[in-house]
Scaffold this active site. Structure first.
Site, short mmCIF file in Angstrom:
data_model
loop_
_atom_site.label_atom_id
_atom_site.label_comp_id
_atom_site.label_asym_id
_atom_site.label_seq_id
_atom_site.Cartn_x
_atom_site.Cartn_y
_atom_site.Cartn_z
N GLY A 53 -9.02 -5.49 13.12
CA GLY A 53 -7.47 -5.78 14.51
C GLY A 53 -8.14 -4.35 14.97
CG MET B 189 -19.39 -3.50 13.49
SD MET B 189 -20.28 -4.46 15.14
CE MET B 189 -18.68 -4.95 15.92
NE ARG C 39 0.84 -1.13 10.44
CZ ARG C 39 0.69 -2.00 10.35
NH1 ARG C 39 0.04 -2.20 9.45
NH2 ARG C 39 -0.31 -2.10 11.30
CG ASP D 59 1.95 -0.22 13.87
OD1 ASP D 59 2.25 0.75 13.92
OD2 ASP D 59 1.53 -1.53 13.64
CD GLU E 158 -2.97 3.10 11.56
OE1 GLU E 158 -2.04 2.28 12.40
OE2 GLU E 158 -3.73 2.73 11.04
CE LYS F 290 -4.43 1.96 2.86
NZ LYS F 290 -4.65 2.46 4.09
CB ILE G 165 -15.73 -0.76 14.52
CG1 ILE G 165 -15.76 -1.54 13.34
CG2 ILE G 165 -17.26 -1.02 15.10
CD1 ILE G 165 -15.05 -3.28 13.69
N GLY G 166 -15.12 1.97 15.67
CA GLY G 166 -14.92 3.29 15.87
C GLY G 166 -15.50 4.49 15.84
CD GLU G 167 -12.08 6.64 12.38
OE1 GLU G 167 -12.23 6.82 11.26
OE2 GLU G 167 -10.99 6.83 12.36
#
Length: 386
Positions: free
Chosen positions: A199, A269, A78, A135, A370, A14, A317-319
């Protein structure tokens, strides 16, 4: 400075080019099926390369097509595992590359691929500054009582078995954005941040630093995730081993067949929420298990930081899942957490507060980035030469 951000996987690469000063993304893409035939989904269709070196040739061609003769200033990588050595981003040379390679046993699915990306850049552009962003680095501030496991000391001294934590680049970035949203200096920011994607991890932030985090020696520990089990009794593995399961069987089951997938048969989710709303009992139980586990961690980390000044949701998911955020918030009444249903359901890509004025602590949604964090760290390190 123009920075090429690389996230190199075993069969994927990526990439994103960012203008750090302007804070903009100039081009990006994803090359898949490296060494596996044809594939790719970036700004244009890319034929699957034989190896990472050939993948880099295609990245260069894609960048040139979009940006012409604009020159890159540095490359940021990364790197998943920095072990105990790397507590901040570093300028890469041959010795640093070998040091990262020596950490391969701690992250066998990730670090070898990260090294392939580094070596491909080194061969292609030997004079290009490269920076490794780890990380694990943000979690180097964990106190020993948080990173120690209650096992014989020789397991730590001889094998490095301890809590390392992951998603650190995201947690650090989100902590700074959340502190700014609340008009707090990051040095005064005490919070609990939940990075919830396929994750997932949660981190206790005190004075802007990580003081505890749910992922441990590997990214398997902690929360219920898309396909990972999170916490479970270690004796289960002994039991299954005696029943004939091999280490490979156990690894595959815990990392690829568990979590939401194990509970509901689906690791997405959105699909699990929809199934629950349609009356699927397994999906409803999966959401109950997942939200309960997260709420327990939030309560514990509220204690760990001496009283959080904020609860922050981030990552896919959190956003984006207002339903899951609501499920978690409903379990936090003992902490005085109260989410505004309208603010929670409203969609936005901006950092925002979703709690009511009466909530004991503000609840925030802060999108992570990130790649931006890696690009900014790369520009800072490459510019200073450290």
């Amino acid at each position: 400075m123009l920075v090429l951000v690389i996230n190199s996987g075993s069969s994927s690469l990526k990439f994103q080019v960012r203008d750090v000063a302007a804070g903009t993304v100039l081009t990006e893409g994803l090359i898949e099926k490296i060494g596996m035939g044809n594939g790719g989904d970036g700004d244009g269709e890319i034929v699957g390369p034989r190896d990472h070196a050939e993948a880099l040739e295609q990245v260069e061609a894609a960048i040139h097509e979009e940006l012409g003769d604009l020159k890159l200033g540095a490359v940021g990588h990364r790197v998943v595992h920095g072990g105990e050595r790397f507590g901040e981003p570093v300028l890469i040379d041959n010795e640093i590359t070998r040091a990262i390679e020596r950490l391969n046993p701690l992250a066998p699915l990730h670090n070898p691929a990260n090294v392939l990306g580094i070596r491909a850049i080194t061969r292609k552009w030997p004079d290009m500054p490269q920076v490794a962003v780890f990380d694990t680095a943000f979690h180097r501030t964990l106190p020993e009582h948080a990173w120690r496991y209650a096992v014989p000391d020789e397991l730590y001294t001889n094998h490095g078995i301890r809590r390392y934590g992951f998603h650190g680049t995201s947690h650090e970035y989100v902590a700074r954005r959340a502190a700014a949203l609340l008009d707090l200096p990051v040095e005064e920011f005490d919070a609990v941040i939940a990075h919830l994607g396929n994750g997932a991890s949660i981190t206790a932030i005190q004075g802007g630093h990580s003081v505890d985090t749910s992922m441990g020696f590997t990214p398997l520990e902690g929360l219920v995730m898309g396909t990972r089990s999170g916490d479970l009794d270690p004796s289960i593995l002994v039991f299954l081993g005696r029943a004939g399961w091999t280490p490979e069987d156990l690894d595959s089951m815990l990392n690829r067949e568990s979590g939401l997938k194990g509970l509901a048969g689906n690791n997405d989710m959105r699909s699990v929420v929809e199934a629950s709303e349609d009356g699927d009992a397994k999906a409803a139980m999966a959401l109950a298990v997942t939200s309960y586990r997260l709420a327990k961690y939030i309560g514990g980390y509220h204690v760990a930081v001496g009283g959080a000044k904020a609860l922050v949701f981030t990552a896919g998911i959190g956003e984006n899942s207002h339903q899951f955020r609501a499920l978690v918030a409903d379990r936090l009444g003992a902490l005085g957490v109260e989410v505004d249903a309208g603010l929670n359901a409203a969609r936005s890509k901006e950092p925002r507060i979703i709690s009511t004025p009466q909530s004991a602590i503000p609840v925030l949604v802060v999108p992570t980035d990130e790649e931006r964090a890696i690009a900014e760290a790369t520009a800072a390190v490459a510019g200073s030469g450290r």
